[in-house]
Design a protein around this motif. Sequence first.
Motif, short mmCIF file in Angstrom:
data_model
loop_
_atom_site.label_atom_id
_atom_site.label_comp_id
_atom_site.label_asym_id
_atom_site.label_seq_id
_atom_site.Cartn_x
_atom_site.Cartn_y
_atom_site.Cartn_z
N GLY A 181 0.81 -1.21 0.00
CA GLY A 181 0.00 0.00 0.00
C GLY A 181 0.85 1.26 0.00
O GLY A 181 0.55 2.22 -0.71
N SER A 182 1.92 1.25 0.78
CA SER A 182 2.81 2.42 0.83
C SER A 182 3.47 2.67 -0.51
O SER A 182 3.52 3.80 -0.99
CB SER A 182 3.90 2.21 1.89
N ILE A 192 11.49 0.23 4.91
CA ILE A 192 11.87 0.13 6.33
C ILE A 192 10.93 0.96 7.20
O ILE A 192 10.44 0.48 8.23
CB ILE A 192 13.34 0.55 6.54
N LEU A 193 10.67 2.19 6.79
CA LEU A 193 9.79 3.04 7.60
C LEU A 193 8.35 2.54 7.58
O LEU A 193 7.64 2.66 8.58
CB LEU A 193 9.89 4.50 7.14
N SER A 194 7.91 1.96 6.48
CA SER A 194 6.57 1.38 6.43
C SER A 194 6.47 0.18 7.36
O SER A 194 5.47 -0.01 8.04
CB SER A 194 6.20 0.97 5.00
N VAL A 206 6.09 4.77 20.66
CA VAL A 206 7.40 5.33 20.34
C VAL A 206 7.82 4.96 18.91
O VAL A 206 8.21 5.83 18.13
CB VAL A 206 8.47 4.86 21.37
N ILE A 207 7.71 3.68 18.56
CA ILE A 207 8.12 3.22 17.24
C ILE A 207 7.29 3.87 16.14
O ILE A 207 7.83 4.36 15.15
CB ILE A 207 8.03 1.68 17.15
N SER A 208 5.97 3.89 16.31
CA SER A 208 5.11 4.45 15.25
C SER A 208 5.30 5.94 15.11
O SER A 208 5.31 6.47 13.99
CB SER A 208 3.65 4.10 15.50
N PHE A 209 5.49 6.65 16.22
CA PHE A 209 5.67 8.10 16.14
C PHE A 209 6.96 8.45 15.40
O PHE A 209 6.97 9.30 14.50
CB PHE A 209 5.67 8.74 17.53
N ILE A 210 8.05 7.80 15.79
CA ILE A 210 9.33 8.08 15.14
C ILE A 210 9.28 7.71 13.66
O ILE A 210 9.73 8.46 12.80
CB ILE A 210 10.48 7.35 15.87
N SER A 211 8.70 6.55 13.35
CA SER A 211 8.58 6.12 11.96
C SER A 211 7.73 7.09 11.15
O SER A 211 8.07 7.43 10.01
CB SER A 211 7.97 4.72 11.89
N ASN A 261 7.29 10.83 6.85
CA ASN A 261 6.67 12.03 6.30
C ASN A 261 7.62 13.22 6.26
O ASN A 261 7.20 14.33 5.96
CB ASN A 261 5.39 12.36 7.06
N ASN A 262 8.88 12.96 6.57
CA ASN A 262 9.95 13.93 6.42
C ASN A 262 9.71 15.25 7.16
O ASN A 262 9.92 16.33 6.61
CB ASN A 262 10.21 14.19 4.93
N PHE A 263 9.25 15.14 8.40
CA PHE A 263 9.06 16.34 9.22
C PHE A 263 10.42 16.91 9.59
O PHE A 263 11.31 16.17 10.02
CB PHE A 263 8.25 16.03 10.48
#
Length: 167
Positions: A49-50, A72-74, A107-112, A117-119
Motif C-alpha cells: 500500500g505504501s 523500512i519506515l513502512s 514510540v516506534i510508530s511516532f518516530i517512523s 513524512n519527512n518532518f
Amino acid sequence: MKNLIYKYLVYIIYFLGIGMTSSGVVLMPFNTMRYSVILFIGLSLFIAGSIFNEVVIDHHHMTAIDSIKLVILSLTLAIGIGMISGGISHFKESPTYVSYLIPLGIVISFISFAFKNNFKLNKKEKLMVFTGIIILAVIIFIGLSIAASNMAMMNMTPGGDIFNGGH
C-alpha cells in the motif's frame, strides 16, 4: 474515477495490513507459526500500500535508497501501529505483554511516522518531542502494568475470551 478507486484500494490495503499486523504482533506468543504468517501478510500488504501510494497515486520517482527507506519506515510504522492496536484489542489475553507493547508501539510508530513524512524539526523541537513521547510511553507503561497486576490480584486469569472456545 481512477483516483477514487486507487485511493480506496490503498486504504483497504493499509487497514487490512494494520489489522493483520496487529493480530500477528499481539497473538504470536500463543501460536507462533500461525501468527507469524498473519504478521508477514499484514506487513506485506502495508508495504504494498505504501509503495502503491507513493508511486502510482503520488507519482513519486524513487531512487533505490528512497525505496529501501520507504520499506523500512513502512515496516516500523506498521509494527508500531500494530503493537498499539493489537495491544488495545487483546489486553485481557496477555496483560503483561501488552503493557510493553502499547508504549513501545507509540514510540516506534511516532518516530517512523515523523521520518516517513519527512518532518523537519530543529534540535530543541526534536528534544521536546522525543522527551514528550518517552514520558507518555512511560506513563502508559506504568498505568498498564498496574492494571495488569490488578487483574492478577483479582484472580482474573490471563487468556481472554479468544481462548475460551466460543464466541
